[in-house]
Design an enzyme around this catalytic site. Structure first.
Site, PDB file in Angstrom:
ATOM      1  N   LYS A 114       0.861  -1.179   0.000  1.00  0.00           N
ATOM      2  CA  LYS A 114       0.000   0.000   0.000  1.00  0.00           C
ATOM      3  C   LYS A 114       0.895   1.225   0.000  1.00  0.00           C
ATOM      4  O   LYS A 114       2.065   1.146   0.393  1.00  0.00           O
ATOM      5  CB  LYS A 114      -0.863  -0.020   1.277  1.00  0.00           C
ATOM      6  CG  LYS A 114      -2.109   0.808   1.214  1.00  0.00           C
ATOM      7  CD  LYS A 114      -3.305   0.052   0.682  1.00  0.00           C
ATOM      8  CE  LYS A 114      -4.487   0.972   0.524  1.00  0.00           C
ATOM      9  NZ  LYS A 114      -5.685   0.303   0.062  1.00  0.00           N
TER      10      LYS A 114
ATOM     11  N   GLY B  65     -21.412   7.275   4.370  1.00  0.00           N
ATOM     12  CA  GLY B  65     -20.525   7.637   3.260  1.00  0.00           C
ATOM     13  C   GLY B  65     -21.117   7.270   1.920  1.00  0.00           C
ATOM     14  O   GLY B  65     -21.383   6.098   1.640  1.00  0.00           O
TER      15      GLY B  65
ATOM     16  N   GLY C  74     -19.780   8.008  -1.166  1.00  0.00           N
ATOM     17  CA  GLY C  74     -18.759   8.300  -2.170  1.00  0.00           C
ATOM     18  C   GLY C  74     -18.810   7.280  -3.291  1.00  0.00           C
ATOM     19  O   GLY C  74     -19.872   6.770  -3.655  1.00  0.00           O
TER      20      GLY C  74
ATOM     21  N   VAL D 183     -17.885   4.158  -3.516  1.00  0.00           N
ATOM     22  CA  VAL D 183     -18.417   2.827  -3.180  1.00  0.00           C
ATOM     23  C   VAL D 183     -19.832   2.932  -2.617  1.00  0.00           C
ATOM     24  O   VAL D 183     -20.752   2.224  -3.053  1.00  0.00           O
ATOM     25  CB  VAL D 183     -17.511   2.106  -2.158  1.00  0.00           C
ATOM     26  CG1 VAL D 183     -18.085   0.742  -1.811  1.00  0.00           C
ATOM     27  CG2 VAL D 183     -16.102   1.951  -2.703  1.00  0.00           C
TER      28      VAL D 183
HETATM   29  P1  NAD Z   1     -14.779   8.248  -1.362  1.00  0.00           P
HETATM   30  O1  NAD Z   1     -13.779   9.250  -0.918  1.00  0.00           O
HETATM   31  O2  NAD Z   1     -15.292   8.298  -2.760  1.00  0.00           O
HETATM   32  O3  NAD Z   1     -16.069   8.299  -0.413  1.00  0.00           O
HETATM   33  C1  NAD Z   1     -16.028   8.520   0.950  1.00  0.00           C
HETATM   34  C2  NAD Z   1     -17.297   9.304   1.288  1.00  0.00           C
HETATM   35  O4  NAD Z   1     -17.384   9.421   2.705  1.00  0.00           O
HETATM   36  C3  NAD Z   1     -17.311  10.720   0.705  1.00  0.00           C
HETATM   37  O5  NAD Z   1     -18.549  10.956   0.068  1.00  0.00           O
HETATM   38  C4  NAD Z   1     -17.162  11.605   1.954  1.00  0.00           C
HETATM   39  O6  NAD Z   1     -17.810  12.854   1.838  1.00  0.00           O
HETATM   40  C5  NAD Z   1     -17.801  10.731   3.016  1.00  0.00           C
HETATM   41  N1  NAD Z   1     -17.394  11.046   4.374  1.00  0.00           N
HETATM   42  C6  NAD Z   1     -16.199  11.505   4.832  1.00  0.00           C
HETATM   43  N2  NAD Z   1     -16.240  11.683   6.158  1.00  0.00           N
HETATM   44  C7  NAD Z   1     -17.479  11.338   6.567  1.00  0.00           C
HETATM   45  C8  NAD Z   1     -18.141  11.317   7.819  1.00  0.00           C
HETATM   46  N3  NAD Z   1     -17.526  11.695   8.942  1.00  0.00           N
HETATM   47  N4  NAD Z   1     -19.417  10.885   7.875  1.00  0.00           N
HETATM   48  C9  NAD Z   1     -20.055  10.511   6.746  1.00  0.00           C
HETATM   49  N5  NAD Z   1     -19.495  10.523   5.518  1.00  0.00           N
HETATM   50  C10 NAD Z   1     -18.225  10.937   5.432  1.00  0.00           C
HETATM   51  O7  NAD Z   1     -14.131   6.822  -1.032  1.00  0.00           O
HETATM   52  P2  NAD Z   1     -14.576   5.416  -1.593  1.00  0.00           P
HETATM   53  O8  NAD Z   1     -13.690   5.047  -2.735  1.00  0.00           O
HETATM   54  O9  NAD Z   1     -16.061   5.365  -1.761  1.00  0.00           O
HETATM   55  O10 NAD Z   1     -14.133   4.471  -0.377  1.00  0.00           O
HETATM   56  C11 NAD Z   1     -14.892   4.431   0.821  1.00  0.00           C
HETATM   57  C12 NAD Z   1     -14.193   3.521   1.836  1.00  0.00           C
HETATM   58  O11 NAD Z   1     -14.055   2.211   1.260  1.00  0.00           O
HETATM   59  C13 NAD Z   1     -12.756   3.952   2.207  1.00  0.00           C
HETATM   60  O12 NAD Z   1     -12.495   3.612   3.545  1.00  0.00           O
HETATM   61  C14 NAD Z   1     -11.873   3.123   1.274  1.00  0.00           C
HETATM   62  O13 NAD Z   1     -10.598   2.905   1.833  1.00  0.00           O
HETATM   63  C15 NAD Z   1     -12.676   1.840   1.231  1.00  0.00           C
HETATM   64  N6  NAD Z   1     -12.405   1.050   0.024  1.00  0.00           N
HETATM   65  C16 NAD Z   1     -12.646   1.560  -1.200  1.00  0.00           C
HETATM   66  C17 NAD Z   1     -12.392   0.790  -2.332  1.00  0.00           C
HETATM   67  C18 NAD Z   1     -12.678   1.306  -3.717  1.00  0.00           C
HETATM   68  O14 NAD Z   1     -12.693   0.497  -4.664  1.00  0.00           O
HETATM   69  N7  NAD Z   1     -12.936   2.599  -3.895  1.00  0.00           N
HETATM   70  C19 NAD Z   1     -11.895  -0.517  -2.195  1.00  0.00           C
HETATM   71  C20 NAD Z   1     -11.674  -1.012  -0.900  1.00  0.00           C
HETATM   72  C21 NAD Z   1     -11.942  -0.221   0.198  1.00  0.00           C
END
Ligand code: NAD
Length: 348
Positions: free
Chosen positions: A80, A178, A180, A182
């Site tokens: 990572k 969240g 975002g 995912v």
């Molecule tokens: P992202 O940054 O697109 O989405 C995160 C969302 O969480 C954003 O909309 C943000 O505004 C929101 N957020 C931040 N702080 C917050 C809070 N205190 N309360 C509520 N919402 C809040 O990230 P993502 O790619 O959707 O990933 C989300 C999680 O999943 C992360 O922990 C990431 O490590 C994990 N993850 C993602 C992937 C992937 O394929 N994208 C794969 C494995 C794990």
């Protein structure tokens, strides 16, 4: 700051500190284990409050990738990287070019991809400067988030079948933290099966979209832990399962995409003591990396989707093992991952 004796060090093979004064890059690449193959893992860009915080994060995340790849049966090890910086303010082409140079210097021991704060567009800049990039359009599989969301959806189904004895999510309430990359795709899958959604985000527009598209109930960010729901799906931040939130959770299942959901390893046992079924994060959120593992000229989406769907079986096996051995699911997942890792000879 200690490195070899750091509490999260856990026999890492290599930790690389990357500095490029011209672009302002300060990054750490952690390679935990390459027994199954080259280490693969995303790059996170985050305004860490201290270098120790960044190091702790990258070490935990890279170890998680070793376990994730082993459980998903991928020919990869765990690695990572983290960039210390604000993804809204500090990004530049030069920064990603510099990072790509460091990745390239490792000769394929580490393959970089996206994570929080790093997008497909950023990965595509790096791809111009090193071959060791995954999760780009050129590789064939593109943004990993939809595949991650599909895997989380499959994992939620495994958890609902095990704990609630329900094969369908129809009428089951899921509290999604969240919305975002995912979380928003996950809501689509859940809504498609008739689940009821309570959602939160710090971005009001994302909440409004979920209300309009999925009839979701909006919840304030801090109130999500108190929301009555069968399932809590953390899809934003790490460390959301901690001493404070544990006593507030109403759900009997915790199953979401966020990495490092447990503030400390002991919180896995604490969830089990409260009779809350926990779908270990690195198992349920493996969909993106599974999809990436199918990348290449012969990428077939249907094959990748079938592989992601196996997360459901893996989690069911972990839940059964936890029940039969009387251990927390977090421990059962680690044990299963180590079984699979140790099947590979060390020299391979
Ligand atoms: P992202 O940054 O697109 O989405 C995160 C969302 O969480 C954003 O909309 C943000 O505004 C929101 N957020 C931040 N702080 C917050 C809070 N205190 N309360 C509520 N919402 C809040 O990230 P993502 O790619 O959707 O990933 C989300 C999680 O999943 C992360 O922990 C990431 O490590 C994990 N993850 C993602 C992937 C992937 O394929 N994208 C794969 C494995 C794990």
């Amino acid at each position: 700051m200690q490195i070899f004796t750091h509490r999260e060090f856990d026999a890492h093979e290599q930790v690389v500190f990357c500095h490029d004064p011209g672009s302002g890059l300060k990054a750490i690449i952690a390679i935990h284990n390459t027994r199954r193959g080259p280490s693969l893992g995303g790059c996170r860009m985050w305004p860490y409050a201290s270098e120790d915080e960044a190091l702790t994060d990258v070490l935990r995340l890279s170890r998680g990738m070793t376990f994730k790849s082993a459980l998903a049966d991928l020919p990869f090890g765990g690695g990572k990287s983290v960039i210390i910086g604000n993804s809204r303010r500090d990004k530049s082409e030069a920064l990603f070019r510099a990072l790509a140079g460091f990745v390239d210097s490792l000769g394929g021991r580490y393959i970089i991809a996206e994570d929080v704060g790093v997008t497909v567009a950023d990965a595509e800049i790096m791809e111009k400067h090193t071959a060791y990039v995954a999760g780009t359009k050129a590789g064939g599989s593109g943004d990993p988030s939809p595949a991650t969301a599909y895997g989380v959806y499959m994992g939620i189904k495994a958890a609902a079948a095990h704990r609630l004895k329900r094969e369908s999510l129809q009428g089951i309430r899921v509290a999604v933290q969240g919305l975002g990359q995912v979380g928003s795709h996950l809501c689509r899958y859940l809504h498609g099966e008739g689940a009821k959604l309570s959602v939160t985000d710090i971005d009001q527009r994302s909440i409004e979209r979920a209300q309009a598209e999925f009839g979701a109930e909006a919840v304030a960010p801090e109130a999500i832990y108190d929301t009555p729901a069968e399932i809590f799906a953390p899809c934003a931040l790490g460390a959301v399962i901690n001493d404070e939130t544990l006593t507030r959770l109403k759900a009997s299942i915790v199953a979401g995409s966020a990495n490092n959901q447990l503030a400390e390893a002991r919180h896995g046992a604490a969830l089990a003591q409260r009779n809350i079924l926990y779908a270990p994060d690195y198992v349920i959120n493996a969909g993106g990396v599974i999809n990436i593992s199918h990348e290449g000229a012969n990428y077939r989406k249907d094959e990748a989707v079938k592989h992601v769907a196996r997360i459901r079986d893996t989690l069911s096996e972990i839940f059964r093992r936890a029940d039969s051995e009387g251990i927390p699911t977090s421990q059962a997942a680690d044990a299963l991952a180590l079984d699979r890792l140790n099947r590979i000879p060390a020299a391979a």
